[in-house]
Design a protein around this motif. Structure first.
Motif, short mmCIF file in Angstrom:
data_model
loop_
_atom_site.label_atom_id
_atom_site.label_comp_id
_atom_site.label_asym_id
_atom_site.label_seq_id
_atom_site.Cartn_x
_atom_site.Cartn_y
_atom_site.Cartn_z
N TRP B 13 0.83 -1.20 0.00
CA TRP B 13 0.00 0.00 0.00
C TRP B 13 0.87 1.26 0.00
CZ3 TRP B 13 -4.87 1.40 -0.69
CH2 TRP B 13 -5.35 2.59 -0.13
N ARG B 14 1.89 1.25 0.82
CA ARG B 14 2.76 2.43 0.90
C ARG B 14 3.45 2.69 -0.43
NH1 ARG B 14 5.45 1.17 6.74
NH2 ARG B 14 7.03 2.74 6.23
N ARG B 17 0.84 4.05 -2.97
CA ARG B 17 0.44 5.44 -2.75
C ARG B 17 1.47 6.40 -3.30
NH1 ARG B 17 -1.53 5.92 3.27
NH2 ARG B 17 0.51 6.90 3.24
N TRP B 20 1.19 6.41 -7.06
CA TRP B 20 0.01 7.08 -7.59
C TRP B 20 0.27 8.58 -7.69
CZ3 TRP B 20 -3.61 3.89 -3.94
CH2 TRP B 20 -3.89 2.66 -4.54
N GLU B 78 -6.28 2.72 -8.21
CA GLU B 78 -6.46 3.93 -7.42
C GLU B 78 -7.91 4.41 -7.51
OE1 GLU B 78 -4.21 7.33 -8.63
OE2 GLU B 78 -4.65 8.43 -6.77
#
Lengths: 135, 135
Positions: B13-14, B17, B20, B78
DNA sequence: TATTAATAATTCACATATTAATTAAAGTGA
DNA sequence: TCACTTTAATTAATATGTGAATTATTAATA
């Protein structure tokens, strides 16, 4: 990190410290005292016992239960470790200002009065506090 | 833990992000931005790319260097994630008293003014803050 | 009592941290 | 240019955390 000098990991160190205080601790209690999750603790004990420092024993009354204890070799290790722990503690003591040290200890005292669910921690801190006073 | 709903781990996830927000981030910068140690990050990227969410690319000027980017599939994710993030944020918002919320945000604001070395964090919080004001 | 439910420890599959070693590609100086 | 050093990413070996599944044993109940 004293334990590294003895080829131990942090979790192995935590287990050993408990077993130096209590002989023959039931597995599920060891989980609570070390805060190591059960599946991990299995491995930690495996590795400790592979190195001959601890061993397992099954309860006779309930053969599902297992308890762990420090072998003779594991107990001997404590003797070798103690001087290093005391040395590190002394270094810490001189590195910090005496007043601050006292404040720190007092703070910990208060904390441990709250943490009734973790008697081990409280006990250890209390012992060290007394050592310090006596020095 | 929203990321679990999408079969992602926290580290994945990190990484996502970051990707994105920036297309094509050099590996060593990704280490700094995610605070994931390099040898671990290699694995995280491996698994993300095995699932088709990101991909690697080698620098032409220095072929030792690798950069990472979100694939089309990774970018699409996303869009699917955004509504859930906003929903969770809204829930949090209503769960906390409005005044306390404002205090929290203000506190974070102040913090982020200090944390110049991590502009991403500051940016995200600022955006969300404005969203809240607009609601 | 034969079944079924509950427990204790363990195993499994997977992801990650840590430290050291390795590989490939640049850079450097004689 | 050749040997040497540095750098970037990766691999390797080991230990641990997490959640689900297993195994062995005991307890409970129809």
């Amino acid at each position: 990190m004293i334990f590294k000098e003895f080829g131990l990991t942090e979790q192995q160190w935590r287990v050993l410290r408990v077993l130096w205080e209590h002989k023959n601790v039931p597995f599920h209690e060891l989980v609570g005292m070390t805060l190591i999750p059960a599946p991990s603790l299995v491995g930690v004990i495996d590795r400790l016992s592979r190195n001959g420092l601890v061993a397992r024993r099954r309860s006779k009354s309930d053969r599902r239960q297992v308890s762990v204890y420090a072998t003779e070799m594991g107990c001997d290790l404590e003797e070798k470790v103690r001087p290093r722990v005391e040395q590190a503690y002394a270094e810490l003591r001189t590195a910090i200002d005496t007043t601050k040290w006292q404040q720190l200890i007092d703070g910990l005292e208060q904390l441990t009065q709250v943490g009734i669910d973790r008697p081990e921690t409280a006990k250890v801190v209390r012992q060290q506090h007394q050592q310090h006073e006596g020095a």
